[in-house]
Design a protein around this motif. Structure first.
Motif, PDB file in Angstrom:
ATOM      1  N   VAL A   1      54.695  42.278  47.531  1.00  0.00           N
ATOM      2  CA  VAL A   1      53.495  42.582  46.734  1.00  0.00           C
ATOM      3  C   VAL A   1      53.135  44.056  46.935  1.00  0.00           C
ATOM      4  CG1 VAL A   1      51.027  42.106  46.441  1.00  0.00           C
ATOM      5  CG2 VAL A   1      52.633  40.209  46.785  1.00  0.00           C
ATOM      6  N   ALA A   2      53.192  44.496  48.190  1.00  0.00           N
ATOM      7  CA  ALA A   2      52.874  45.906  48.478  1.00  0.00           C
ATOM      8  C   ALA A   2      53.855  46.834  47.756  1.00  0.00           C
ATOM      9  CB  ALA A   2      52.887  46.155  49.987  1.00  0.00           C
ATOM     10  N   ALA A   3      55.125  46.442  47.703  1.00  0.00           N
ATOM     11  CA  ALA A   3      56.128  47.287  47.016  1.00  0.00           C
ATOM     12  C   ALA A   3      55.794  47.400  45.526  1.00  0.00           C
ATOM     13  CB  ALA A   3      57.522  46.695  47.201  1.00  0.00           C
ATOM     14  N   ILE A   4      55.377  46.285  44.944  1.00  0.00           N
ATOM     15  CA  ILE A   4      55.027  46.319  43.508  1.00  0.00           C
ATOM     16  C   ILE A   4      53.769  47.165  43.293  1.00  0.00           C
ATOM     17  CG2 ILE A   4      54.287  44.876  41.567  1.00  0.00           C
ATOM     18  CD1 ILE A   4      56.209  42.704  42.633  1.00  0.00           C
ATOM     19  N   MET A   5      52.825  47.094  44.241  1.00  0.00           N
ATOM     20  CA  MET A   5      51.626  47.946  44.121  1.00  0.00           C
ATOM     21  C   MET A   5      52.028  49.423  44.192  1.00  0.00           C
ATOM     22  SD  MET A   5      49.109  45.753  46.601  1.00  0.00           S
ATOM     23  CE  MET A   5      47.778  46.940  46.750  1.00  0.00           C
ATOM     24  N   LEU A   6      52.899  49.747  45.130  1.00  0.00           N
ATOM     25  CA  LEU A   6      53.282  51.154  45.300  1.00  0.00           C
ATOM     26  C   LEU A   6      53.969  51.694  44.040  1.00  0.00           C
ATOM     27  CD1 LEU A   6      53.542  53.463  47.604  1.00  0.00           C
ATOM     28  CD2 LEU A   6      55.948  52.841  47.529  1.00  0.00           C
ATOM     29  N   THR A   7      54.853  50.879  43.462  1.00  0.00           N
ATOM     30  CA  THR A   7      55.646  51.385  42.333  1.00  0.00           C
ATOM     31  C   THR A   7      54.951  51.199  40.980  1.00  0.00           C
ATOM     32  OG1 THR A   7      56.820  49.260  42.340  1.00  0.00           O
ATOM     33  CG2 THR A   7      57.904  51.097  43.443  1.00  0.00           C
ATOM     34  N   CYS A   8      54.017  50.254  40.899  1.00  0.00           N
ATOM     35  CA  CYS A   8      53.452  49.909  39.583  1.00  0.00           C
ATOM     36  C   CYS A   8      51.922  49.835  39.560  1.00  0.00           C
ATOM     37  CB  CYS A   8      53.978  48.538  39.125  1.00  0.00           C
ATOM     38  SG  CYS A   8      55.755  48.303  39.257  1.00  0.00           S
ATOM     39  N   GLY A   9      51.256  49.870  40.719  1.00  0.00           N
ATOM     40  CA  GLY A   9      49.828  49.534  40.790  1.00  0.00           C
ATOM     41  C   GLY A   9      48.901  50.542  40.156  1.00  0.00           C
ATOM     42  N   THR A  10      49.392  51.757  39.923  1.00  0.00           N
ATOM     43  CA  THR A  10      48.520  52.764  39.313  1.00  0.00           C
ATOM     44  C   THR A  10      49.157  53.296  38.014  1.00  0.00           C
ATOM     45  OG1 THR A  10      49.461  54.358  40.886  1.00  0.00           O
ATOM     46  CG2 THR A  10      47.324  53.424  41.424  1.00  0.00           C
TER      47      THR A  10
ATOM     48  N   GLY B   1      50.667  57.923  49.326  1.00  0.00           N
ATOM     49  CA  GLY B   1      51.677  57.323  50.195  1.00  0.00           C
ATOM     50  C   GLY B   1      51.345  55.928  50.689  1.00  0.00           C
ATOM     51  N   LEU B   2      50.479  55.217  49.939  1.00  0.00           N
ATOM     52  CA  LEU B   2      50.130  53.839  50.308  1.00  0.00           C
ATOM     53  C   LEU B   2      50.255  52.954  49.069  1.00  0.00           C
ATOM     54  CD1 LEU B   2      46.774  54.372  52.262  1.00  0.00           C
ATOM     55  CD2 LEU B   2      49.016  53.825  53.245  1.00  0.00           C
ATOM     56  N   PRO B   3      50.576  51.665  49.262  1.00  0.00           N
ATOM     57  CA  PRO B   3      50.501  50.741  48.131  1.00  0.00           C
ATOM     58  C   PRO B   3      49.054  50.654  47.648  1.00  0.00           C
ATOM     59  CG  PRO B   3      51.683  49.764  49.989  1.00  0.00           C
ATOM     60  CD  PRO B   3      51.028  51.011  50.500  1.00  0.00           C
ATOM     61  N   CYS B   4      48.836  50.931  46.365  1.00  0.00           N
ATOM     62  CA  CYS B   4      47.476  50.962  45.808  1.00  0.00           C
ATOM     63  C   CYS B   4      47.419  50.119  44.541  1.00  0.00           C
ATOM     64  CB  CYS B   4      47.097  52.388  45.385  1.00  0.00           C
ATOM     65  SG  CYS B   4      46.914  53.552  46.735  1.00  0.00           S
ATOM     66  N   LYS B   5      46.237  49.661  44.218  1.00  0.00           N
ATOM     67  CA  LYS B   5      46.000  49.056  42.897  1.00  0.00           C
ATOM     68  C   LYS B   5      44.647  49.508  42.396  1.00  0.00           C
ATOM     69  CE  LYS B   5      46.805  46.749  39.240  1.00  0.00           C
ATOM     70  NZ  LYS B   5      46.390  47.998  38.548  1.00  0.00           N
ATOM     71  N   SER B   6      44.626  49.956  41.160  1.00  0.00           N
ATOM     72  CA  SER B   6      43.383  50.454  40.591  1.00  0.00           C
ATOM     73  C   SER B   6      42.839  49.483  39.549  1.00  0.00           C
ATOM     74  CB  SER B   6      43.636  51.799  39.924  1.00  0.00           C
ATOM     75  OG  SER B   6      44.564  51.625  38.876  1.00  0.00           O
TER      76      SER B   6
END
Ligand code: GLN
Length: 321
Positions: free
Chosen positions: A247-256, A268-273
């Motif tokens: 889930v964190a990997a998907i946030m990092l690559t796609c979350g923003t 440099g962190l997994p994020c979701k906006s």
């Protein structure tokens, strides 16, 4: 160039002091952004609102600004809908194969509500962090949860450590203006990638977007991702460590969305906006983080929020890199 190593920088840091510095630098960046006034619930929000919370696993909270003010979590819900689907996948019943045959795991490089790729890629959305992908996740959940709305609220309330609610006025307003999301759902239905009615999927999606939470609650709710899938608040396992990492990997690559590369570079962190101006970030083994500032940049991410996160990871050794 500083010659300090990661180990040397990883000393206990005064997070309250860091937070004060970060807030002072980041807050003015809000003036260059635009509030998404078209979003129900955001018509009258004060663009000066700002909040940031860093929550440790033992419950220690470092908080600044309007951390107890509620806002609709909007696209941040996409993380938790995916978590619900992955919980079902862990329980077996072929959910994993079904889910990942219907939605991809690649960044889109397009805005969150773009229809362009969907046509070319035959109704298979690039990832679950954009609107089309989240609609597929909701469609899957409708098959595997008795009550998707109750499951979503249950998960978020548990992780927040207190009950959270949906604002029905936000739901009603969004349902009225969801032409673009309906267009995506219809297109996916035409390609045979929707099992439930467009109305049911949109209703479920809109409810998740309209969950009202505070910055403090979202920082708490993000911690399990940084803690190998275990919620430090309750001690309960939410996901296996392997799936929490994914889930964190998907946030990092796609979350923003189309700013994911820039976020990886500068934060440099997994994020979701979310379009209400909040961003959650998972700092592995350390913290759940949430920042909220309504004015957005053109990619739909909080302008001051992004700056705050990059100033934070400049000062404290938190990044995944
Ligand atoms: N409810 C919004 C939508 O469907 C969520 C978008 C967002 O937060 N980026 O467009």
């Amino acid at each position: 160039m500083s010659a300090t190593t990661r180990a040397e920088r990883d000393v206990p840091t005064d997070l309250d002091k860091v937070l004060d510095e970060v807030v002072e630098i980041a807050r003015p960046a809000a003036h260059e952004g635009q509030v998404a006034r078209e979003i129900p619930g955001m018509e009258h929000v004060d663009p000066e609102r700002f909040a940031m919370a860093l929550t440790e696993f033992d419950g220690t909270e470092h908080a600044a600004g309007d951390v107890d003010e509620v806002f609709p979590i909007q696209s941040i819900s996409k993380v938790f809908s995916l978590v619900l689907a992955l919980q079902k996948a862990e329980a077996g019943s072929g959910v994993s194969e079904e889910l990942w045959s219907r939605v991809g795991r690649e960044p889109s490089g397009d805005p969150f509500n773009s229809l362009v790729q969907l046509e070319h890629e035959e109704g298979i959305p690039r990832n679950p962090m954009i609107n089309a992908g989240a609609l597929i996740v909701d469609d899957v959940l409708l098959d595997h949860c008795d009550d998707v709305k109750a499951s979503t609220l249950g998960l978020l309330s548990k992780l927040a450590g207190e009950p959270v609610e949906v604002d029905e006025r936000v739901v009603a307003g969004e349902e009225e203006t969801s032409h673009r999301n309906r267009a995506m759902a219809n297109l996916m239905a035409d390609f045979g990638n929707l099992r439930h009615s467009v109305d049911d999927v949109i209703e479920s999606y809109t409810h998740a977007c309209a969950v009202m939470m505070t910055t403090r609650q979202l920082a708490r709710a993000t911690r399990f991702l940084a803690n190998d899938g275990v919620d430090p608040g309750s001690g309960d396992r939410i996901l296996s460590g392997a799936l929490a990492r994914r889930v964190a990997a998907i946030m990092l690559t796609c979350g923003t969305y189309d700013a994911a590369g820039e976020f990886a570079y500068s934060v440099g962190l997994p994020c979701k906006s979310g379009i209400a101006g909040a961003i959650i970030a998972s700092a592995p083994e350390r913290l759940g983080v949430c920042v909220w500032s309504p004015p957005l940049d053109p990619s739909g991410n909080s302008r001051a929020g992004r700056l705050a996160l990059s100033e934070l990871t400049d000062r404290v050794e938190l990044t995944v890199f």
